[in-house]
Write an enzyme that holds these catalytic residues in place. Sequence first.
Site, PDB file in Angstrom:
ATOM      1  N   LYS A   1     -31.405 -23.754  10.623  1.00 30.77           N
ATOM      2  CA  LYS A   1     -30.602 -23.824   9.396  1.00 30.77           C
ATOM      3  C   LYS A   1     -31.080 -24.953   8.493  1.00 30.77           C
ATOM      4  CE  LYS A   1     -26.670 -21.948   9.599  1.00 30.77           C
ATOM      5  NZ  LYS A   1     -25.911 -20.703   9.472  1.00 30.77           N
TER       6      LYS A   1
ATOM      7  N   LYS B   1     -38.091 -14.823  15.704  1.00 29.35           N
ATOM      8  CA  LYS B   1     -37.820 -13.767  16.682  1.00 29.35           C
ATOM      9  C   LYS B   1     -39.091 -13.529  17.490  1.00 29.35           C
ATOM     10  CE  LYS B   1     -34.651 -11.476  13.539  1.00 29.35           C
ATOM     11  NZ  LYS B   1     -34.360 -10.287  12.719  1.00 29.35           N
TER      12      LYS B   1
ATOM     13  N   TYR C   1       2.213   2.177  -3.327  1.00 32.98           N
ATOM     14  CA  TYR C   1       1.124   2.698  -4.175  1.00 32.98           C
ATOM     15  C   TYR C   1       0.810   4.137  -3.755  1.00 32.98           C
ATOM     16  CZ  TYR C   1      -3.480   3.085  -6.309  1.00 32.98           C
ATOM     17  OH  TYR C   1      -4.550   3.523  -7.046  1.00 32.98           O
ATOM     18  N   ASP C   2       0.647   4.326  -2.454  1.00 35.49           N
ATOM     19  CA  ASP C   2       0.255   5.660  -1.942  1.00 35.49           C
ATOM     20  C   ASP C   2       1.307   6.719  -2.287  1.00 35.49           C
ATOM     21  OD1 ASP C   2      -1.342   4.405   1.111  1.00 35.49           O
ATOM     22  OD2 ASP C   2      -1.962   4.441  -0.996  1.00 35.49           O
TER      23      ASP C   2
ATOM     24  N   ARG D   1     -20.014  -5.813  10.055  1.00 39.64           N
ATOM     25  CA  ARG D   1     -20.186  -6.306  11.422  1.00 39.64           C
ATOM     26  C   ARG D   1     -18.835  -6.438  12.116  1.00 39.64           C
ATOM     27  NH1 ARG D   1     -19.935 -11.098  13.772  1.00 39.64           N
ATOM     28  NH2 ARG D   1     -21.272 -11.532  15.579  1.00 39.64           N
TER      29      ARG D   1
ATOM     30  N   MET E   1     -26.287 -15.244  15.647  1.00 45.53           N
ATOM     31  CA  MET E   1     -27.534 -15.990  15.845  1.00 45.53           C
ATOM     32  C   MET E   1     -27.224 -17.299  16.544  1.00 45.53           C
ATOM     33  SD  MET E   1     -29.514 -14.255  13.808  1.00 45.53           S
ATOM     34  CE  MET E   1     -30.752 -15.088  12.869  1.00 45.53           C
TER      35      MET E   1
ATOM     36  N   ASP F   1       0.821  -1.214   0.000  1.00 45.74           N
ATOM     37  CA  ASP F   1       0.000   0.000   0.000  1.00 45.74           C
ATOM     38  C   ASP F   1       0.857   1.267   0.000  1.00 45.74           C
ATOM     39  OD1 ASP F   1      -2.954  -0.925   1.977  1.00 45.74           O
ATOM     40  OD2 ASP F   1      -2.208  -1.514  -0.006  1.00 45.74           O
TER      41      ASP F   1
ATOM     42  N   LYS G   1     -33.416 -16.244   6.571  1.00 45.67           N
ATOM     43  CA  LYS G   1     -32.056 -15.888   6.960  1.00 45.67           C
ATOM     44  C   LYS G   1     -31.247 -15.750   5.667  1.00 45.67           C
ATOM     45  CE  LYS G   1     -28.334 -17.178  10.136  1.00 45.67           C
ATOM     46  NZ  LYS G   1     -27.273 -16.835   9.170  1.00 45.67           N
TER      47      LYS G   1
ATOM     48  N   GLU H   1     -38.642 -14.952   9.737  1.00 45.94           N
ATOM     49  CA  GLU H   1     -38.018 -14.286   8.583  1.00 45.94           C
ATOM     50  C   GLU H   1     -37.034 -15.244   7.898  1.00 45.94           C
ATOM     51  OE1 GLU H   1     -35.971 -10.937  10.335  1.00 45.94           O
ATOM     52  OE2 GLU H   1     -37.722 -10.396  11.554  1.00 45.94           O
TER      53      GLU H   1
HETATM   54  C1  LIG Z   1     -31.396 -10.830  15.598  1.00 44.22           C
HETATM   55  C2  LIG Z   1     -30.069 -10.481  14.911  1.00 44.22           C
HETATM   56  C3  LIG Z   1     -28.940 -11.094  15.721  1.00 44.22           C
HETATM   57  C4  LIG Z   1     -29.887  -8.966  14.836  1.00 44.22           C
HETATM   58  N1  LIG Z   1     -29.927  -8.391  16.189  1.00 44.22           N
HETATM   59  C5  LIG Z   1     -28.797  -7.913  16.793  1.00 44.22           C
HETATM   60  O1  LIG Z   1     -27.703  -7.908  16.255  1.00 44.22           O
HETATM   61  C6  LIG Z   1     -28.949  -7.385  18.190  1.00 44.22           C
HETATM   62  C7  LIG Z   1     -28.024  -6.518  18.692  1.00 44.22           C
HETATM   63  C8  LIG Z   1     -28.151  -6.057  20.007  1.00 44.22           C
HETATM   64  C9  LIG Z   1     -29.193  -6.473  20.789  1.00 44.22           C
HETATM   65  O2  LIG Z   1     -29.377  -6.088  22.112  1.00 44.22           O
HETATM   66  C10 LIG Z   1     -28.431  -5.279  22.727  1.00 44.22           C
HETATM   67  C11 LIG Z   1     -28.760  -3.933  22.931  1.00 44.22           C
HETATM   68  C12 LIG Z   1     -27.836  -3.110  23.586  1.00 44.22           C
HETATM   69  C13 LIG Z   1     -26.606  -3.634  24.020  1.00 44.22           C
HETATM   70  C14 LIG Z   1     -26.305  -4.983  23.795  1.00 44.22           C
HETATM   71  C15 LIG Z   1     -27.216  -5.819  23.131  1.00 44.22           C
HETATM   72  C16 LIG Z   1     -30.145  -7.354  20.269  1.00 44.22           C
HETATM   73  C17 LIG Z   1     -30.029  -7.811  18.957  1.00 44.22           C
HETATM   74  C18 LIG Z   1     -30.069 -11.007  13.475  1.00 44.22           C
HETATM   75  C19 LIG Z   1     -28.856 -11.382  12.866  1.00 44.22           C
HETATM   76  C20 LIG Z   1     -28.878 -11.853  11.538  1.00 44.22           C
HETATM   77  C21 LIG Z   1     -30.105 -11.928  10.862  1.00 44.22           C
HETATM   78  C22 LIG Z   1     -30.263 -12.424   9.514  1.00 44.22           C
HETATM   79  N2  LIG Z   1     -29.200 -12.855   8.781  1.00 44.22           N
HETATM   80  N3  LIG Z   1     -31.480 -12.464   8.940  1.00 44.22           N
HETATM   81  C23 LIG Z   1     -32.555 -12.042   9.621  1.00 44.22           C
HETATM   82  N4  LIG Z   1     -33.767 -12.094   9.007  1.00 44.22           N
HETATM   83  N5  LIG Z   1     -32.482 -11.564  10.897  1.00 44.22           N
HETATM   84  C24 LIG Z   1     -31.283 -11.501  11.524  1.00 44.22           C
HETATM   85  N6  LIG Z   1     -31.240 -11.033  12.809  1.00 44.22           N
END
Ligand SMILES: CC(C)(CNC(=O)c1ccc(Oc2ccccc2)cc1)c1ccc2c(N)nc(N)nc2n1
Length: 332
Positions: free
Chosen positions: A315, A291, A42-43, A141, A89, A39, A120, A118
Amino acid sequence: KPVTAYSEQEASEAAIALRQTLNQWSEDYYTKDNPEVEDHVYDAAYRDLQELETAFPSIVTPDSITQRVGGAVLSGFTKVRHEIPMLSMGDVFSRDELTEFDQRIQKNVGHPVAYNVELKIDGLAISLVYENGKLVQGSTRGDGTIGEDITQNLQTISSIPQTLTKPVSIEVRGECYMPKQAFANLNHQQEERGEAVFANPRNAAAGSLRQLDTRVTKARKLDTFIYTISTFDDLQVKTQHEAIETLEELGFMTNPTQRVCHNLEEVWQYIDDYQAQRDDLPYGIDGIVLKVNDLKLQSQLGHTVKVPRWEIAYKFPPEEAQTVVRKIEWTV
Ligand SMILES: CC(C)(CNC(=O)c1ccc(Oc2ccccc2)cc1)c1ccc2c(N)nc(N)nc2n1
């Protein structure tokens, strides 16, 4: 030698040589993902070209790498801290385990609960931050707490709104994915170029989002489904189902298959429906997500360090990649 020692003619020739070198290096960097030079090399060359063009504005050409839309070519991604962590998850592979999950929830809450079910999506989790309805930051993420700032790349995705329908300040999360057809076309193109093909749409999406050149990302036809509002402005949202409807009203792309299920029989029906449709969906899925629909119950149930207690992913068995590609090639 110092820029001031150049004549205009020399500066122009040096700039042309630098542009050729930088274009070659950048072509290698983005198509082969194995940079020919470090890098910093390049930079440095990039800075030399900028200095020459600044000292001699007349030598600037519109196709010069310094004139690229969407800012300069980035040399790396800055880090972003997720104040609210992006959790993963809990996942199960059998209906019995789903029954256990439901029993655990009912025991904890003291009564049966409704679930928002939902698909995934098999992509990359992203976070989008809006201030007064304007997109200000987009990130990956990462490890859940520290991600990478990929705002410029995400801005090239047409389904991500730059401006919301209401001037709200919120953070939302969802999945960025590459549709199956775009994946098949990209790999076909990679083969024609003698480049490495991507193993699956998720890898292709990851490689496309981590591009340092927004033009490459733009060309990759990525899409999104947004499923979570992480910070509640004064939005009056009480359930997960409503949250997704609100996201759609705000201008986000949401997945139309979400369904409120009041018992596991209805969940089995949803699983049967979408396991059957899986190959025909234009995007990859690796299961379904249950959920707890009521957001108050969600916060009552809380989360462990890594996963929320109120959701579970069921899954599907791994999709047979060949059938998918063969099916698409046949329809191309
Ligand atoms: C449910 C969650 C994991 C998101 N939620 C979060 O990331 C999350 C984050 C902090 C949370 O609570 C906190 C709040 C404050 C501080 C610490 C935790 C709760 C959920 C998730 C992850 C991947 C998904 C996916 N591929 N498809 C679908 N359809 N839904 C999905 N949902």
